[in-house]
Motif scaffolding. Structure first.
Motif, PDB file in Angstrom:
ATOM      1  N   PRO A 193       0.830  -1.194   0.122  1.00 48.03           N
ATOM      2  CA  PRO A 193      -0.136   0.109  -0.008  1.00 48.03           C
ATOM      3  C   PRO A 193       0.946   1.345  -0.172  1.00 48.03           C
ATOM      4  N   ARG A 194       0.681   2.091  -1.089  1.00 45.42           N
ATOM      5  CA  ARG A 194       1.447   3.318  -1.282  1.00 45.42           C
ATOM      6  C   ARG A 194       3.138   3.259  -1.107  1.00 45.42           C
ATOM      7  N   ARG A 195       3.425   1.908  -1.714  1.00 42.87           N
ATOM      8  CA  ARG A 195       4.804   1.877  -1.672  1.00 42.87           C
ATOM      9  C   ARG A 195       5.255   1.208  -2.917  1.00 42.87           C
ATOM     10  N   SER A 196       6.542   1.596  -3.363  1.00 39.87           N
ATOM     11  CA  SER A 196       6.909   0.971  -4.769  1.00 39.87           C
ATOM     12  C   SER A 196       8.275   0.902  -4.622  1.00 39.87           C
ATOM     13  N   GLU A 197       8.934   0.333  -5.701  1.00 43.22           N
ATOM     14  CA  GLU A 197      10.297   0.090  -5.941  1.00 43.22           C
ATOM     15  C   GLU A 197      10.638   0.047  -7.348  1.00 43.22           C
ATOM     16  N   ILE A 198      11.857   0.198  -7.638  1.00 38.86           N
ATOM     17  CA  ILE A 198      12.353   0.348  -8.879  1.00 38.86           C
ATOM     18  C   ILE A 198      13.268  -1.045  -9.212  1.00 38.86           C
ATOM     19  N   VAL A 199      13.047  -1.566 -10.167  1.00 35.31           N
ATOM     20  CA  VAL A 199      13.538  -2.913 -10.516  1.00 35.31           C
ATOM     21  C   VAL A 199      14.367  -3.126 -11.949  1.00 35.31           C
ATOM     22  N   GLU A 200      15.218  -3.688 -12.150  1.00 36.64           N
ATOM     23  CA  GLU A 200      15.989  -3.846 -13.324  1.00 36.64           C
ATOM     24  C   GLU A 200      15.273  -4.923 -13.830  1.00 36.64           C
ATOM     25  N   SER A 201      15.047  -5.026 -15.488  1.00 38.77           N
ATOM     26  CA  SER A 201      14.729  -6.263 -16.031  1.00 38.77           C
ATOM     27  C   SER A 201      15.127  -6.066 -17.742  1.00 38.77           C
ATOM     28  N   PRO A 202      15.358  -7.343 -18.130  1.00 38.05           N
ATOM     29  CA  PRO A 202      15.773  -7.412 -19.478  1.00 38.05           C
ATOM     30  C   PRO A 202      14.849  -6.686 -20.440  1.00 38.05           C
ATOM     31  N   ASP A 203      15.187  -5.975 -21.540  1.00 36.66           N
ATOM     32  CA  ASP A 203      14.588  -5.401 -22.480  1.00 36.66           C
ATOM     33  C   ASP A 203      13.799  -6.636 -22.867  1.00 36.66           C
ATOM     34  N   PRO A 204      12.368  -6.262 -23.276  1.00 36.15           N
ATOM     35  CA  PRO A 204      11.825  -7.235 -23.970  1.00 36.15           C
ATOM     36  C   PRO A 204      11.853  -7.315 -25.575  1.00 36.15           C
ATOM     37  N   VAL A 205      11.970  -8.258 -26.060  1.00 35.33           N
ATOM     38  CA  VAL A 205      12.040  -8.567 -27.501  1.00 35.33           C
ATOM     39  C   VAL A 205      10.856  -8.650 -28.193  1.00 35.33           C
ATOM     40  N   PRO A 206      10.272  -7.706 -29.240  1.00 35.98           N
ATOM     41  CA  PRO A 206       9.207  -7.635 -29.720  1.00 35.98           C
ATOM     42  C   PRO A 206       8.828  -8.535 -30.845  1.00 35.98           C
ATOM     43  N   THR A 207       7.552  -9.398 -30.687  1.00 34.65           N
ATOM     44  CA  THR A 207       7.237 -10.459 -31.606  1.00 34.65           C
ATOM     45  C   THR A 207       6.872  -9.479 -33.075  1.00 34.65           C
ATOM     46  N   ALA A 208       6.206 -10.603 -33.949  1.00 26.63           N
ATOM     47  CA  ALA A 208       6.044  -9.810 -35.337  1.00 26.63           C
ATOM     48  C   ALA A 208       4.772  -8.802 -35.168  1.00 26.63           C
ATOM     49  N   ASP A 209       4.130  -8.668 -34.315  1.00 23.56           N
ATOM     50  CA  ASP A 209       2.829  -7.879 -34.368  1.00 23.56           C
ATOM     51  C   ASP A 209       3.316  -6.831 -33.004  1.00 23.56           C
ATOM     52  N   GLN A 210       4.386  -6.674 -32.802  1.00 30.51           N
ATOM     53  CA  GLN A 210       4.715  -5.424 -31.626  1.00 30.51           C
ATOM     54  C   GLN A 210       5.729  -4.399 -32.011  1.00 30.51           C
ATOM     55  N   VAL A 211       5.902  -3.633 -31.354  1.00 35.97           N
ATOM     56  CA  VAL A 211       6.974  -2.708 -31.146  1.00 35.97           C
ATOM     57  C   VAL A 211       7.408  -2.582 -29.779  1.00 35.97           C
ATOM     58  N   LEU A 212       8.781  -2.109 -29.755  1.00 35.68           N
ATOM     59  CA  LEU A 212       9.282  -1.840 -28.368  1.00 35.68           C
ATOM     60  C   LEU A 212       9.425  -0.392 -28.305  1.00 35.68           C
ATOM     61  N   VAL A 213       8.869   0.338 -27.164  1.00 37.03           N
ATOM     62  CA  VAL A 213       8.857   1.652 -27.060  1.00 37.03           C
ATOM     63  C   VAL A 213       9.706   2.115 -25.871  1.00 37.03           C
ATOM     64  N   ASP A 214      10.539   3.247 -26.078  1.00 34.27           N
ATOM     65  CA  ASP A 214      11.205   3.786 -24.840  1.00 34.27           C
ATOM     66  C   ASP A 214      10.280   4.769 -24.328  1.00 34.27           C
ATOM     67  N   VAL A 215       9.793   4.710 -22.950  1.00 32.06           N
ATOM     68  CA  VAL A 215       8.687   5.455 -22.463  1.00 32.06           C
ATOM     69  C   VAL A 215       9.538   6.802 -22.195  1.00 32.06           C
ATOM     70  N   LEU A 216       8.969   7.971 -22.683  1.00 32.80           N
ATOM     71  CA  LEU A 216       9.228   9.257 -22.343  1.00 32.80           C
ATOM     72  C   LEU A 216       8.808   9.821 -21.267  1.00 32.80           C
ATOM     73  N   ALA A 217       7.223   9.493 -21.152  1.00 34.16           N
ATOM     74  CA  ALA A 217       6.242  10.049 -20.019  1.00 34.16           C
ATOM     75  C   ALA A 217       5.183   9.147 -19.950  1.00 34.16           C
ATOM     76  N   CYS A 218       4.679   9.075 -18.735  1.00 31.10           N
ATOM     77  CA  CYS A 218       3.734   8.042 -18.374  1.00 31.10           C
ATOM     78  C   CYS A 218       2.616   8.728 -17.337  1.00 31.10           C
ATOM     79  N   GLY A 219       1.248   8.581 -17.811  1.00 35.19           N
ATOM     80  CA  GLY A 219       0.422   9.087 -16.946  1.00 35.19           C
ATOM     81  C   GLY A 219      -0.219   8.010 -16.163  1.00 35.19           C
TER      82      GLY A 219
END
Length: 92
Positions: free
Chosen positions: A9-35
């Protein structure tokens, strides 16, 4: 990549994760801003119900950094916005 996830509750953490690899119907996006929308308020206040961390903030804008298919209507470098979910490759 770094991901913010709610761990309690009201607590978060930053974790490292490998970059995903997009499949044929996907793209990988470097997020600039998030709402954070109203659907994120309850999980933020109560925390993950089953104990596994949850990730909020699905309304994003970013730059495409990888394509799953060279035939995509998208191009590396395109700035996109969306809900961070799979969409039809014909939607532009």
């Amino acid at each position: 990549m770094r991901i913010s996830q709610v761990t309690g509750p009201r607590r978060s953490e930053i974790v490292e994760s490998p970059d995903p690899v997009p499949t044929a119907d996907q793209v990988l996006v470097d997020v600039l801003a998030c709402g954070v929308c109203t659907s994120d308020r309850a999980p933020w206040r109560s925390g993950p119900g089953d104990g596994d961390p949850i990730r909020l903030g699905h309304e994003m804008v970013g730059r495409i950094v990888a394509l799953g298919s060279p035939d995509s209507v998208w191009r590396v470098g395109d700035v996109v916005t969306g809900l961070g979910v799979r969409a039809s490759p014909n939607v532009r």
